[in-house]
Design a protein around this motif. Structure first.
Motif, PDB file in Angstrom:
ATOM      1  N   ARG A 293       2.604  -2.340   4.953  1.00 49.30           N
ATOM      2  CA  ARG A 293       2.211  -0.936   4.909  1.00 49.30           C
ATOM      3  C   ARG A 293       2.906  -0.176   3.797  1.00 49.30           C
ATOM      4  O   ARG A 293       2.833   1.009   3.733  1.00 49.30           O
ATOM      5  CB  ARG A 293       2.490  -0.272   6.246  1.00 49.30           C
TER       6      ARG A 293
ATOM      7  N   TYR B 166      -7.328  -2.071   8.803  1.00 51.62           N
ATOM      8  CA  TYR B 166      -8.647  -1.496   8.533  1.00 51.62           C
ATOM      9  C   TYR B 166      -9.712  -1.961   9.517  1.00 51.62           C
ATOM     10  O   TYR B 166     -10.837  -1.461   9.494  1.00 51.62           O
ATOM     11  CB  TYR B 166      -9.083  -1.825   7.102  1.00 51.62           C
TER      12      TYR B 166
ATOM     13  N   THR C 227       0.817  -1.214   0.000  1.00 55.64           N
ATOM     14  CA  THR C 227       0.000   0.000   0.000  1.00 55.64           C
ATOM     15  C   THR C 227       0.852   1.267   0.000  1.00 55.64           C
ATOM     16  O   THR C 227       0.388   2.321  -0.445  1.00 55.64           O
ATOM     17  CB  THR C 227      -0.919   0.017   1.225  1.00 55.64           C
TER      18      THR C 227
ATOM     19  N   ILE D 269       1.688   3.170   2.456  1.00 55.40           N
ATOM     20  CA  ILE D 269       1.062   4.199   3.287  1.00 55.40           C
ATOM     21  C   ILE D 269       2.112   5.064   3.973  1.00 55.40           C
ATOM     22  O   ILE D 269       2.029   6.303   3.971  1.00 55.40           O
ATOM     23  CB  ILE D 269       0.119   3.545   4.312  1.00 55.40           C
TER      24      ILE D 269
ATOM     25  N   GLY E 284      -3.270  -5.507   5.929  1.00 57.57           N
ATOM     26  CA  GLY E 284      -3.142  -4.076   5.714  1.00 57.57           C
ATOM     27  C   GLY E 284      -2.162  -3.439   6.699  1.00 57.57           C
ATOM     28  O   GLY E 284      -1.501  -2.450   6.378  1.00 57.57           O
TER      29      GLY E 284
ATOM     30  N   ASN F  95     -12.311   3.875   8.198  1.00 54.25           N
ATOM     31  CA  ASN F  95     -11.369   4.887   7.684  1.00 54.25           C
ATOM     32  C   ASN F  95     -11.824   6.297   8.049  1.00 54.25           C
ATOM     33  O   ASN F  95     -12.001   7.157   7.193  1.00 54.25           O
ATOM     34  CB  ASN F  95     -11.234   4.756   6.164  1.00 54.25           C
TER      35      ASN F  95
ATOM     36  N   PRO G 174      -9.175   1.140  12.801  1.00 47.10           N
ATOM     37  CA  PRO G 174      -8.781   2.475  12.311  1.00 47.10           C
ATOM     38  C   PRO G 174      -8.587   3.495  13.415  1.00 47.10           C
ATOM     39  O   PRO G 174      -7.672   4.324  13.331  1.00 47.10           O
ATOM     40  CB  PRO G 174      -9.939   2.857  11.376  1.00 47.10           C
TER      41      PRO G 174
ATOM     42  N   THR H 285      -5.171   5.525   8.973  1.00 40.78           N
ATOM     43  CA  THR H 285      -6.418   4.868   9.382  1.00 40.78           C
ATOM     44  C   THR H 285      -6.727   3.663   8.517  1.00 40.78           C
ATOM     45  O   THR H 285      -7.480   2.778   8.912  1.00 40.78           O
ATOM     46  CB  THR H 285      -7.589   5.880   9.329  1.00 40.78           C
ATOM     47  N   ARG H 286      -6.116   3.600   7.325  1.00 43.10           N
ATOM     48  CA  ARG H 286      -6.394   2.511   6.387  1.00 43.10           C
ATOM     49  C   ARG H 286      -5.424   1.336   6.532  1.00 43.10           C
ATOM     50  O   ARG H 286      -5.524   0.381   5.772  1.00 43.10           O
ATOM     51  CB  ARG H 286      -6.332   3.051   4.943  1.00 43.10           C
TER      52      ARG H 286
ATOM     53  N   THR I  83      -5.555  10.385   7.466  1.00 54.10           N
ATOM     54  CA  THR I  83      -6.383   9.754   6.434  1.00 54.10           C
ATOM     55  C   THR I  83      -5.656   8.583   5.779  1.00 54.10           C
ATOM     56  O   THR I  83      -6.302   7.744   5.143  1.00 54.10           O
ATOM     57  CB  THR I  83      -6.772  10.771   5.343  1.00 54.10           C
TER      58      THR I  83
END
Length: 460
Positions: free
Chosen positions: A460, A117, A94, A96, A456, A201, A120, A113-114, A110
């Motif tokens: 990351r 999941y 991802t 992130i 998730g 999220n 969050p 938080t994902r 934002t």
């Protein structure tokens, strides 16, 4: 278990391959048959017998219906016994943490938080607590904001445990547990949606406080759901805890001792199932947890069944904390939920409108028609963000899966120079080999489910 094509390897030591398809060395003396993609299990087994191979290497996941998300397990089997297991990650990517370096400090919520999941609120809270430590405003966070964070986190803990038990039950064939678990989690999501405007999220916890207040009607909604939530959790307990089939699948399965947990950095329910009462809410309190009454749940089974019992008991403790938080929020209605410093506090005037989001009409009227300075400040804060003094900080909280830590580094700008998360799923997943090896193939499913990994948070 889905099976694969008949790629012949392991007919001799020289032609053997490791789990990732690279040729093995002369030390690979055990004839091994590596399974490829597609095919029929019976045909493959017959060919294995014809070749005289003693062990079979198979992939369990990421397409397997009983593995979590995009987790790939590579198993070396001797019959139905797992001789060696290796967890393969890296199918998600991802990015992130890297993306957060190109966004403002507030926008970082934002992204994080994902990650996991299913938790969050915890991702957001850990990140914001670390940012607040860098800003030096930890002691300036309004008490009401901390109480809201506690309430949201404990409800999120219940939701995470419900999904762990629900999906774990489904993987063992207990579909009723699945439907009950998701039904009860829905009660919590309804409250989250009412408060934040979103079911998942949320980006609700912000540096300095929370995005908007919890109103009395929100608390009314929650208190209306709590009795039914209690009944649902109790229903799951009655279906699982004394079920002879469930106990037969979980008791003495996936054993991991205290020394094993310490060596692998395993935390959360897995660690507490060995008898160690390690919980950061008690040992290193944050958000005022030291003022709440609750117990740290431990057991000495150190097996999959003990972890299930711990998660049930932790849900009851979370309900106990949530009721205390509700009482405090009733008493502090009208108090601020964001730090007073207007150079940090954004969005300080946000309220949920008919569309599920939006700024307060009074705030918009002021900055658009009465205060040019307010409009400029709002524009700068939204587009550029606030500056964080140079330095680094680490903050850890107790997520449903274990220690969730955040290391943030600032170069004095409006964006993180680096943000790194110590996600418990990543560390706990290291224990998959220790939990699975020596058991049966069917026990691998139980062992992984007892870890409760969310990929998730791992990739990351």
């Amino acid at each position: 278990m889905s099976t694969h094509d008949t790629t012949r390897t392991g007919e001799s030591a020289e032609t053997s391959q490791d789990y990732y398809g690279t040729p093995g060395g002369p030390e690979d003396e055990t004839p091994t048959y590596t399974v490829g993609g597609g095919g029929d299990w019976d045909e493959m087994a017959n060919e294995v017998a014809a070749l005289g191979a003693e062990r079979i290497v198979v992939n369990m996941g990421p397409q397997h219906p009983s593995t979590h998300g995009v987790l790939r397990l590579v198993l070396e089997l001797d019959g139905e016994t797992v001789r060696e297991a290796r967890a393969g990650i890296g199918f998600l990517h991802t990015g992130i943490e890297k993306n957060m370096e190109y966004r403002t400090w507030v926008q970082g919520t934002t992204f994080c938080t994902r990650m996991d999941y299913l938790t969050p609120i915890f991702n957001e809270a850990a990140y914001c607590l670390a940012v607040e430590k860098l800003l030096g405003i930890t002691d300036q966070i309004p008490q009401r904001a901390s109480d809201i964070r506690v309430l949201m986190m404990e409800l999120n803990r219940i939701g995470s445990h419900l999904i762990c038990l629900a999906t774990g039950g489904m993987e063992l064939g207990a579909t009723t547990i699945m439907t009950i678990g998701f039904r009860e989690r829905e009660r919590i999501l309804r409250f989250f949606e009412a408060v934040t405007g979103l079911r998942m999220n949320h980006a609700y916890v912000r540096p300095g406080g929370v995005a908007q207040d919890v109103l009395p009607e929100h608390l009314d909604l929650l208190e209306k759901e709590l009795p039914d939530l209690r009944r649902g959790i109790r229903e799951m307990e009655l279906l699982l805890l004394e079920n002879p089939v469930f106990k037969g699948r979980t008791v003495d399965v996936g054993h991991l001792s205290l020394s094993g947990c310490m060596a692998l950095g395993v935390t959360g329910p897995i660690l507490r199932s060995t008898g160690l009462p390690h919980d950061l809410r008690k040992s290193d309190p944050y958000c005022g947890y030291e003022t709440y009454e609750f117990d740290v749940i431990t057991r000495r089974d150190a097996d999959a069944y003990g972890r299930v019992v711990i998660r049930f008991d932790e849900m009851w403790q979370s309900l106990r904390i949530a009721e205390q938080a509700i009482e405090r929020l009733r008493a502090s209605q009208g108090q601020p939920v964001m730090v007073e410093d207007r150079k940090i506090a954004w969005p300080a005037q946000l309220s949920v409108g008919a569309d599920g989001q939006g700024n307060s009409l009074d705030h918009i009227r002021e900055i658009m028609g009465e205060s040019m300075e307010g409009l400029i400040h709002h524009f700068k804060l939204v587009t550029e963000g606030f500056r964080v003094p140079p330095g680094q900080a680490y903050h850890a909280i107790e997520s449903p899966k274990g220690e969730l830590g955040v290391h943030v580094v600032s170069d004095g700008g409006t964006r993180p120079w680096r943000a790194h998360f110590r996600d418990p799923s990543f560390h706990n997943l290291q224990a998959a080999s220790a939990l699975a090896e020596g058991g049966l193939v069917a026990d691998v499913i139980v062992a992984v489910a007892s870890i409760d990994p969310v990929m998730g948070g791992v990739d990351r």
